[in-house]
Design an enzyme around this catalytic site. Structure first.
Site, PDB file in Angstrom:
ATOM      1  N   LYS A   1     -11.058   1.565   1.203  1.00 23.11           N
ATOM      2  CA  LYS A   1     -10.387   1.205   0.282  1.00 23.11           C
ATOM      3  C   LYS A   1     -11.161   0.168  -0.306  1.00 23.11           C
ATOM      4  CE  LYS A   1      -6.538   1.549   3.592  1.00 23.11           C
ATOM      5  NZ  LYS A   1      -5.555   0.688   4.046  1.00 23.11           N
TER       6      LYS A   1
ATOM      7  N   TYR B   1     -17.316  24.402  -1.296  1.00 27.43           N
ATOM      8  CA  TYR B   1     -17.068  22.740  -1.068  1.00 27.43           C
ATOM      9  C   TYR B   1     -15.757  22.414  -2.370  1.00 27.43           C
ATOM     10  CZ  TYR B   1     -20.866  22.730  -4.863  1.00 27.43           C
ATOM     11  OH  TYR B   1     -21.644  23.014  -5.773  1.00 27.43           O
TER      12      TYR B   1
ATOM     13  N   ILE C   1      -5.373   4.792   8.081  1.00 26.41           N
ATOM     14  CA  ILE C   1      -6.614   5.572   7.465  1.00 26.41           C
ATOM     15  C   ILE C   1      -7.052   6.463   8.451  1.00 26.41           C
ATOM     16  CG2 ILE C   1      -6.581   4.724   5.205  1.00 26.41           C
ATOM     17  CD1 ILE C   1      -9.075   3.341   5.904  1.00 26.41           C
ATOM     18  N   ASP C   2      -7.127   5.842   9.730  1.00 25.36           N
ATOM     19  CA  ASP C   2      -7.413   6.661  10.988  1.00 25.36           C
ATOM     20  C   ASP C   2      -6.946   7.985  11.122  1.00 25.36           C
ATOM     21  OD1 ASP C   2      -7.463   3.536  11.099  1.00 25.36           O
ATOM     22  OD2 ASP C   2      -8.879   3.810  12.917  1.00 25.36           O
TER      23      ASP C   2
ATOM     24  N   GLU D   1       0.705  -1.211   0.053  1.00 26.44           N
ATOM     25  CA  GLU D   1      -0.088  -0.131   0.113  1.00 26.44           C
ATOM     26  C   GLU D   1       0.833   1.380  -0.072  1.00 26.44           C
ATOM     27  OE1 GLU D   1      -4.148  -1.075   2.327  1.00 26.44           O
ATOM     28  OE2 GLU D   1      -2.228  -1.091   3.532  1.00 26.44           O
TER      29      GLU D   1
END
Length: 119
Positions: free
Chosen positions: A99, A53, A72-73, A21
């Protein structure tokens, strides 16, 4: 509370606990729900009375595509921190990161996390 929603934002990044990854990278799907008082914008229809946005998207893209996180946290937490710093009207954030193809055996649509933060 009013909401600004960005759903299904796709970015290519190098986040994850697995070496593959971190070296090969993958697509990350990011959903955002921003709690913002939209009363003034709903009356004025002026961009200056809301959170743009497009600028939120660019901010998240720079972080997802420009930084590396093992979890990813941590990426989600950094997204919240960055958006709170850049956009003072945001009162709360819900962010989900998924993911679709992490390097783990099995059959699934996606894996991911979701977190919520308030000022």
């Amino acid at each position: 509370m009013d909401k600004i929603v960005l759903e299904g934002c796709r970015f290519y990044g190098y986040h994850g606990a697995y070496k593959e990854e971190q070296t090969l990278g993958q697509i990350f799907l990011v959903d955002l729900e921003l709690s913002v008082d939209l009363q003034a914008a709903s009356l004025s229809s002026q961009l200056t009375d809301t959170v743009h946005y497009g600028m939120v998207f660019d901010s998240v893209r720079q972080l997802v595509e420009g930084e590396k996180f093992i979890l990813i946290d941590g990426l989600a937490g950094a997204i919240c921190e960055q958006l709170f710093n850049e956009f003072p009207p945001i009162e709360a954030i819900k962010v989900a990161i998924k993911k679709e193809n992490p390097p783990i055996a099995g059959h699934y649509k996606a894996v991911g996390i979701e977190l919520e933060r308030q000022r």
